[in-house]
Design a protein around this motif. Structure first.
Motif, mmCIF file in Angstrom:
data_model
loop_
_atom_site.group_PDB
_atom_site.id
_atom_site.type_symbol
_atom_site.label_atom_id
_atom_site.label_comp_id
_atom_site.label_asym_id
_atom_site.label_seq_id
_atom_site.Cartn_x
_atom_site.Cartn_y
_atom_site.Cartn_z
ATOM 1 N N VAL A 466 -22.474 -39.821 20.815
ATOM 2 C CA VAL A 466 -23.708 -39.836 18.986
ATOM 3 C C VAL A 466 -23.410 -41.031 18.907
ATOM 4 O O VAL A 466 -21.774 -41.634 18.706
ATOM 5 N N ALA A 467 -24.318 -41.823 18.398
ATOM 6 C CA ALA A 467 -24.854 -42.593 17.724
ATOM 7 C C ALA A 467 -24.127 -42.623 16.107
ATOM 8 O O ALA A 467 -24.795 -41.016 15.587
ATOM 9 N N PHE A 468 -23.728 -43.354 15.777
ATOM 10 C CA PHE A 468 -23.753 -43.067 14.076
ATOM 11 C C PHE A 468 -25.215 -43.446 12.753
ATOM 12 O O PHE A 468 -25.177 -42.162 12.516
ATOM 13 N N SER A 469 -26.036 -43.764 13.836
ATOM 14 C CA SER A 469 -27.218 -43.483 13.169
ATOM 15 C C SER A 469 -27.899 -42.180 13.446
ATOM 16 O O SER A 469 -28.414 -41.617 12.351
ATOM 17 N N GLU A 470 -27.636 -41.744 14.522
ATOM 18 C CA GLU A 470 -28.138 -40.251 14.703
ATOM 19 C C GLU A 470 -27.275 -39.123 14.223
ATOM 20 O O GLU A 470 -27.862 -38.203 13.382
ATOM 21 N N VAL A 471 -25.538 -39.686 13.451
ATOM 22 C CA VAL A 471 -25.189 -38.754 12.479
ATOM 23 C C VAL A 471 -25.742 -38.533 11.124
ATOM 24 O O VAL A 471 -26.323 -37.955 10.149
ATOM 25 N N ARG A 472 -26.360 -39.953 10.444
ATOM 26 C CA ARG A 472 -27.147 -39.552 9.590
ATOM 27 C C ARG A 472 -27.811 -39.224 9.482
ATOM 28 O O ARG A 472 -28.283 -38.219 8.674
ATOM 29 N N LYS A 473 -28.405 -39.792 10.679
ATOM 30 C CA LYS A 473 -29.719 -38.379 10.721
ATOM 31 C C LYS A 473 -29.913 -37.093 10.218
ATOM 32 O O LYS A 473 -30.269 -36.565 9.700
ATOM 33 N N TRP A 474 -28.849 -36.310 10.733
ATOM 34 C CA TRP A 474 -28.696 -35.107 10.978
ATOM 35 C C TRP A 474 -28.308 -34.573 9.261
ATOM 36 O O TRP A 474 -28.853 -33.235 8.614
ATOM 37 N N ALA A 475 -27.551 -35.952 8.550
ATOM 38 C CA ALA A 475 -27.186 -35.497 7.328
ATOM 39 C C ALA A 475 -27.737 -35.126 5.931
ATOM 40 O O ALA A 475 -27.927 -34.441 5.827
ATOM 41 N N HIS A 476 -29.125 -36.260 6.478
ATOM 42 C CA HIS A 476 -29.517 -36.176 5.259
ATOM 43 C C HIS A 476 -31.208 -36.186 6.231
ATOM 44 O O HIS A 476 -32.244 -36.466 5.214
ATOM 45 N N ALA A 477 -31.152 -35.102 6.868
ATOM 46 C CA ALA A 477 -32.467 -34.652 7.424
ATOM 47 C C ALA A 477 -33.615 -34.641 6.612
ATOM 48 O O ALA A 477 -34.929 -33.677 6.147
ATOM 49 N N GLY A 478 -32.371 -33.601 5.485
ATOM 50 C CA GLY A 478 -33.599 -32.627 3.937
ATOM 51 C C GLY A 478 -34.228 -33.703 2.805
ATOM 52 O O GLY A 478 -34.961 -33.556 2.034
ATOM 53 N N GLU A 479 -33.216 -34.872 3.052
ATOM 54 C CA GLU A 479 -33.644 -36.118 1.803
ATOM 55 C C GLU A 479 -35.849 -36.103 2.108
ATOM 56 O O GLU A 479 -35.594 -36.515 3.245
ATOM 57 N N GLY A 480 -35.948 -36.645 1.058
ATOM 58 C CA GLY A 480 -37.939 -37.143 1.466
ATOM 59 C C GLY A 480 -37.270 -38.063 1.414
ATOM 60 O O GLY A 480 -36.840 -39.113 1.772
#
Length: 480
Positions: A466-480
């Motif tokens: 997995v790419a780091f950018s994808e990890v960040r997307k998963w982690a903050h998917a609920g943010e506006g």
């Protein structure tokens, strides 16, 4: 056999030998299981702790570093010599079986929730299984190494929750949420126990933030997660660069920082309490004020001593008196051309206290950046989130049997039983742990639930990179 043995003064080879990356007593366990044992299944969970949800991160680093290289005869020889001298039995035949039948790659299957997932505690996060009867014990043998995933998960979890705290104050007091990723800067490199901790913990922090002075953490995020550049920093003074000018020339030291690094759009951080913070603030607001304004950059003052909540407010008020402020749409004041970074005494409690105090005083959260050191990367342990890896099923002959512990002296250590997986509700995002059998192909299960675990490693092969950018997307998917 002697040709197989690498010297014990070669620490690089020792640290890279998976057979030695375990606890001593694990070497004897192959003799302790039922004679008909033919497969084993274990899982990793957070059994609760400081936070009610964990951000899963870091397994990919461990797999790439330790499990994607084959066992070699030299490693076996080295381990055999060590355990003979150490007083433990050694399963030489089992390890040679791995070399001869699997080219040295461990016949183990690891499944995990996607990195970046935020999962409530008391749920399975990782499962480990070996179904080769000759080496089924590998599942438990790897516990020591795999259990260290508690560290990046706990760092990432703490940073994720701190991001939520800071975001709440930005939403309340600021017009600019884009600054959120740079609000908590990693100062932890010198406060950790090893270079490896700096790398792993530093990378974990960056799931939620993009500011760091922990070089090894940034390098690890880039390297293990296919990122060009995971974090950024700015020129900053330390006490040695200021005090080397002498107390009588402190103003010249400050001016040098602005002259050297100040330019339109630049950020320059200057520690200002080497002698007298309040005298320094007076200098910044009078003699050096025009130089700061003319530079076109932003001066960030670092007070480095005193009670954090009190000192931050005193510093903000002094800077506002000199540089002025602008009232934003939330009715909060934003300093002109200057900011504050608090890097002393920063922890989850003090961050909340400082932000609350600023809000009460009418200052926007724009005015502060936090630098967090020991509390970020070192003041946590495996019990912060009560991590454990336990065997939950064993196959005896051809039949699987549940395994669990249930100590009468501590119900909190009760383990789960059976071959487990994690399910996620495709509509609500809710998680729940379930018992297999379910197909290993991650198929959709009955009703509104899907399997959340995916196979990330199997017999030496990393199956998900997995790419780091994808990890960040998963982690903050609920943010506006």
């Amino acid at each position: 056999m002697q040709n197989d043995i690498k010297p014990f003064n070669d620490m690089a080879s020792i640290l890279s030998n998976p057979i030695l990356n375990t606890d001593s007593y694990k070497a004897s366990h192959y003799l302790q299981y039922p004679p008909e044992a033919s497969a084993m299944f274990s899982y990793i969970e957070s059994r609760g702790g400081r936070y009610d949800r964990t951000l899963f991160f870091g397994l990919q680093m461990l797999i790439k570093e330790y499990l994607c290289r084959p066992i070699t005869p030299a490693m076996i020889g080295q381990a055999k010599a060590f355990f003979a001298a150490h007083g433990e039995p050694f399963n030489e035949a089992g390890w040679r079986y791995v070399v001869e039948h699997y080219a040295g790659y461990l016949p183990v299957r690891i499944r995990a929730v996607p990195e970046g997932s935020v999962v409530p505690t008391h749920n399975v996060l990782v499962t480990v299984e070996c179904d080769d009867p000759q080496v089924f014990w590998l599942t438990s043998y790897l516990e020591t190494m795999l259990m260290r995933v508690w560290y990046p998960i706990t760092v990432a979890t703490q940073s994720w929750h701190l991001r939520k705290t800071i975001r709440a104050y930005l939403e309340k007091s600021s017009d600019d949420l884009t600054q959120l990723p740079f609000k908590l800067h990693d100062f932890g490199a010198r406060g950790v126990s090893s270079a490896e901790s700096a790398a792993i913990g530093g990378a974990a922090h960056l799931v939620s933030f993009m500011g760091s002075d922990t070089v090894l953490g940034v390098v690890a995020a880039n390297h293990y997660y296919n990122e060009a550049m995971a974090a950024f920093s700015v020129p900053a003074a330390e006490h040695s660069t200021i005090t080397s000018w002498g107390r009588e020339r402190e103003t010249e030291a400050f001016r040098n920082m602005i002259t050297t690094f100040g330019k339109p759009g630049a950020i320059v951080s200057v520690v200002s309490d080497s002698y007298d913070l309040f005298a320094a603030l007076e200098v910044w607001g009078t003699e050096l004020k025009q130089a700061v304004l003319d530079s076109g950059g932003t001066l960030v003052i670092r007070p480095d001593s005193g009670d954090p909540r009190t000192i931050v407010l005193q510093t903000l008020r002094a800077l506002e008196a000199s540089f002025g402020s602008t009232v934003n749409s939330k009715g909060r004041r934003v300093l002109n051309s200057v900011r504050v970074i608090q890097g002393d005494g920063v922890n989850p409690d003090s961050i909340e206290a400082i932000l609350a105090g600023m809000d009460e005083a009418g200052f926007a959260a724009d005015n502060i950046v936090f630098g967090m050191g020991g509390a970020l990367l070192q003041q946590i342990n495996r019990d912060t989130q009560r991590f454990a890896m336990k065997c939950s099923a064993i196959r005896l002959g051809d039949e699987w049997h549940d395994v669990h512990k249930d100590p009468v002296t501590d119900a909190g250590k009760r383990s789960m039983k059976g071959r487990l997986t994690l399910l996620v509700n495709r509509h609500t995002g809710e998680y729940r742990t379930a018992t297999l059998p379910l197909a290993w192909d991650d198929r959709t299960v009955e009703g509104d639930w899907d399997e959340a675990l995916v196979t990330v490693f199997d017999s030496g092969k990393l199956l998900v990179d997995v790419a780091f950018s994808e990890v960040r997307k998963w982690a903050h998917a609920g943010e506006g």
